[in-house]
Design an enzyme around this catalytic site. Structure first.
Site, mmCIF file in Angstrom:
data_model
loop_
_atom_site.group_PDB
_atom_site.id
_atom_site.type_symbol
_atom_site.label_atom_id
_atom_site.label_comp_id
_atom_site.label_asym_id
_atom_site.label_seq_id
_atom_site.Cartn_x
_atom_site.Cartn_y
_atom_site.Cartn_z
ATOM 1 N N ASP A 8 99.417 -7.948 74.462
ATOM 2 C CA ASP A 8 99.182 -7.568 73.071
ATOM 3 C C ASP A 8 98.200 -6.382 73.086
ATOM 4 O O ASP A 8 97.902 -5.818 74.150
ATOM 5 C CB ASP A 8 98.688 -8.762 72.234
ATOM 6 C CG ASP A 8 97.281 -9.226 72.597
ATOM 7 O OD1 ASP A 8 96.698 -8.706 73.575
ATOM 8 O OD2 ASP A 8 96.761 -10.132 71.913
ATOM 9 N N HIS A 9 97.689 -6.019 71.930
ATOM 10 C CA HIS A 9 96.789 -4.856 71.835
ATOM 11 C C HIS A 9 95.482 -5.084 72.601
ATOM 12 O O HIS A 9 94.891 -4.130 73.111
ATOM 13 C CB HIS A 9 96.493 -4.526 70.371
ATOM 14 C CG HIS A 9 95.957 -5.686 69.580
ATOM 15 N ND1 HIS A 9 96.708 -6.816 69.331
ATOM 16 C CD2 HIS A 9 94.756 -5.906 69.001
ATOM 17 C CE1 HIS A 9 95.986 -7.671 68.638
ATOM 18 N NE2 HIS A 9 94.790 -7.145 68.418
ATOM 19 N N CYS A 65 96.573 -11.095 77.225
ATOM 20 C CA CYS A 65 96.073 -10.989 75.848
ATOM 21 C C CYS A 65 94.552 -11.122 75.949
ATOM 22 O O CYS A 65 93.982 -10.888 77.022
ATOM 23 C CB CYS A 65 96.734 -11.996 74.907
ATOM 24 S SG CYS A 65 96.365 -13.735 75.185
ATOM 25 N N GLY A 66 93.886 -11.477 74.878
ATOM 26 C CA GLY A 66 92.427 -11.553 74.930
ATOM 27 C C GLY A 66 91.938 -12.618 75.901
ATOM 28 O O GLY A 66 91.059 -12.381 76.729
ATOM 29 N N THR A 67 92.528 -13.805 75.791
ATOM 30 C CA THR A 67 92.154 -14.919 76.670
ATOM 31 C C THR A 67 93.249 -15.288 77.667
ATOM 32 O O THR A 67 92.999 -16.052 78.601
ATOM 33 C CB THR A 67 91.874 -16.185 75.834
ATOM 34 O OG1 THR A 67 93.074 -16.468 75.086
ATOM 35 C CG2 THR A 67 90.700 -15.993 74.885
ATOM 36 N N GLY A 68 94.458 -14.841 77.410
ATOM 37 C CA GLY A 68 95.626 -15.268 78.194
ATOM 38 C C GLY A 68 96.219 -16.558 77.658
ATOM 39 O O GLY A 68 97.286 -16.986 78.109
ATOM 40 N N VAL A 69 95.547 -17.162 76.706
ATOM 41 C CA VAL A 69 95.967 -18.485 76.222
ATOM 42 C C VAL A 69 97.186 -18.390 75.295
ATOM 43 O O VAL A 69 98.224 -19.000 75.546
ATOM 44 C CB VAL A 69 94.796 -19.217 75.522
ATOM 45 C CG1 VAL A 69 95.275 -20.517 74.888
ATOM 46 C CG2 VAL A 69 93.679 -19.502 76.516
ATOM 47 N N GLY A 70 97.053 -17.616 74.240
ATOM 48 C CA GLY A 70 98.140 -17.545 73.252
ATOM 49 C C GLY A 70 99.433 -17.030 73.853
ATOM 50 O O GLY A 70 100.523 -17.565 73.595
ATOM 51 N N HIS A 98 102.159 -25.109 94.295
ATOM 52 C CA HIS A 98 102.470 -26.465 93.823
ATOM 53 C C HIS A 98 103.391 -26.482 92.604
ATOM 54 O O HIS A 98 104.183 -27.404 92.452
ATOM 55 C CB HIS A 98 101.174 -27.210 93.440
ATOM 56 C CG HIS A 98 100.316 -27.527 94.618
ATOM 57 N ND1 HIS A 98 99.343 -28.495 94.584
ATOM 58 C CD2 HIS A 98 100.276 -27.013 95.877
ATOM 59 C CE1 HIS A 98 98.728 -28.562 95.765
ATOM 60 N NE2 HIS A 98 99.275 -27.662 96.565
ATOM 61 N N ASN A 99 103.236 -25.527 91.717
ATOM 62 C CA ASN A 99 103.949 -25.577 90.430
ATOM 63 C C ASN A 99 105.021 -24.506 90.292
ATOM 64 O O ASN A 99 105.676 -24.410 89.251
ATOM 65 C CB ASN A 99 102.954 -25.442 89.263
ATOM 66 C CG ASN A 99 101.684 -26.237 89.481
ATOM 67 O OD1 ASN A 99 100.607 -25.680 89.663
ATOM 68 N ND2 ASN A 99 101.809 -27.558 89.507
ATOM 69 N N ARG A 109 89.554 -10.253 77.897
ATOM 70 C CA ARG A 109 88.186 -10.520 77.433
ATOM 71 C C ARG A 109 87.470 -11.515 78.352
ATOM 72 O O ARG A 109 86.309 -11.838 78.136
ATOM 73 C CB ARG A 109 88.213 -11.072 76.004
ATOM 74 C CG ARG A 109 88.575 -10.026 74.961
ATOM 75 C CD ARG A 109 88.743 -10.661 73.591
ATOM 76 N NE ARG A 109 88.921 -9.648 72.557
ATOM 77 C CZ ARG A 109 89.490 -9.862 71.374
ATOM 78 N NH1 ARG A 109 89.941 -11.070 71.079
ATOM 79 N NH2 ARG A 109 89.607 -8.886 70.494
ATOM 80 N N ARG A 132 107.460 -30.268 99.346
ATOM 81 C CA ARG A 132 106.509 -31.242 98.801
ATOM 82 C C ARG A 132 106.579 -31.345 97.280
ATOM 83 O O ARG A 132 106.263 -32.381 96.707
ATOM 84 C CB ARG A 132 105.072 -30.839 99.182
ATOM 85 C CG ARG A 132 104.659 -31.298 100.566
ATOM 86 C CD ARG A 132 103.234 -30.876 100.851
ATOM 87 N NE ARG A 132 102.264 -31.529 99.980
ATOM 88 C CZ ARG A 132 101.044 -31.047 99.736
ATOM 89 N NH1 ARG A 132 100.655 -29.910 100.264
ATOM 90 N NH2 ARG A 132 100.208 -31.697 98.953
ATOM 91 N N HIS A 133 106.962 -30.259 96.614
ATOM 92 C CA HIS A 133 106.745 -30.227 95.167
ATOM 93 C C HIS A 133 108.001 -30.054 94.299
ATOM 94 O O HIS A 133 107.898 -30.126 93.082
ATOM 95 C CB HIS A 133 105.733 -29.129 94.819
ATOM 96 C CG HIS A 133 104.371 -29.392 95.383
ATOM 97 N ND1 HIS A 133 103.527 -30.344 94.855
ATOM 98 C CD2 HIS A 133 103.725 -28.857 96.446
ATOM 99 C CE1 HIS A 133 102.412 -30.370 95.563
ATOM 100 N NE2 HIS A 133 102.497 -29.483 96.530
HETATM 101 C C1 RB5 Z 1 93.932 -11.382 69.401
HETATM 102 O O1 RB5 Z 1 92.826 -11.223 68.572
HETATM 103 C C2 RB5 Z 1 93.720 -12.599 70.284
HETATM 104 O O2 RB5 Z 1 93.807 -13.752 69.508
HETATM 105 C C3 RB5 Z 1 94.726 -12.618 71.419
HETATM 106 O O3 RB5 Z 1 94.593 -11.474 72.199
HETATM 107 C C4 RB5 Z 1 94.623 -13.777 72.389
HETATM 108 O O4 RB5 Z 1 93.325 -13.935 72.884
HETATM 109 C C5 RB5 Z 1 95.196 -15.056 71.924
HETATM 110 O O5 RB5 Z 1 95.238 -16.069 72.618
#
Ligand code: RB5
Length: 145
Positions: A8-9, A65-70, A98-99, A109, A132-133
């Site tokens: 993303d941005h 992305c910012g955290t890689g989570v979303g 393993h996965n 970030r 194994r996996h």
């Molecule tokens: C965007 O502001 C932020 O939410 C996105 O980059 C990411 O961190 C979401 O998980």
């Protein structure tokens, strides 16, 4: 390997550094966007890269992305995708061994460019320990059905 990358941005500035590094390691990599720092939404890039990997057009993918989570959550909604979000190389390596993860995600970030490169290198160099996996990966596929 032939890789697809998306961000993303927030991940936009880190992405070219990772592209250059992946090429230095001897792999092919194609940028599937975003192509500017204009505000956008991470699910569309998670989906795009995940669909390309799931369809076999690419061997694996990288998402930022910012955290890689979303962006990793979005990718994991596509059948056949096992995306991992990592902020250190140990989990990246084991996620392949393993996965059999087929997408690596991280947050611009959260990690600096040198740590991100280390994570990418460990992940790309690791090999799935199939004997194994494999049965556990099959169990994950059963959940998808
Ligand atoms: C965007 O502001 C932020 O939410 C996105 O980059 C990411 O961190 C979401 O998980």
């Amino acid at each position: 390997m032939k890789l697809a990358i998306g961000s993303d941005h927030v991940g936009f500035e880190l992405k070219p550094i990772i592209i250059e590094y992946v090429r230095e390691l001897g792999h092919e990599i194609e940028d599937l966007g975003t192509f500017s720092s204009e505000r956008t939404d991470y699910p569309q890039y998670g989906k795009k890269v995940a669909e390309e990997v799931a369809s076999g057009n690419f061997d694996a993918g990288i998402l930022i992305c910012g955290t890689g989570v979303g962006i990793s959550i979005s990718a994991n909604k596509v059948n056949g995708i096992r995306a991992v979000v990592c902020s250190e190389p140990y989990s990246a390596k084991l996620s392949k061994e393993h996965n059999n993860t087929n997408i690596l995600a991280f947050g611009s970030r959260v990690v600096g460019s040198e740590l991100a490169k280390m994570i990418v290198k460990e992940w790309l160099n690791a090999l799935f320990e199939e004997e194994r996996h494999a049965h556990r990966i099959e169990m994950i596929h059963q959940i998808e059905k």
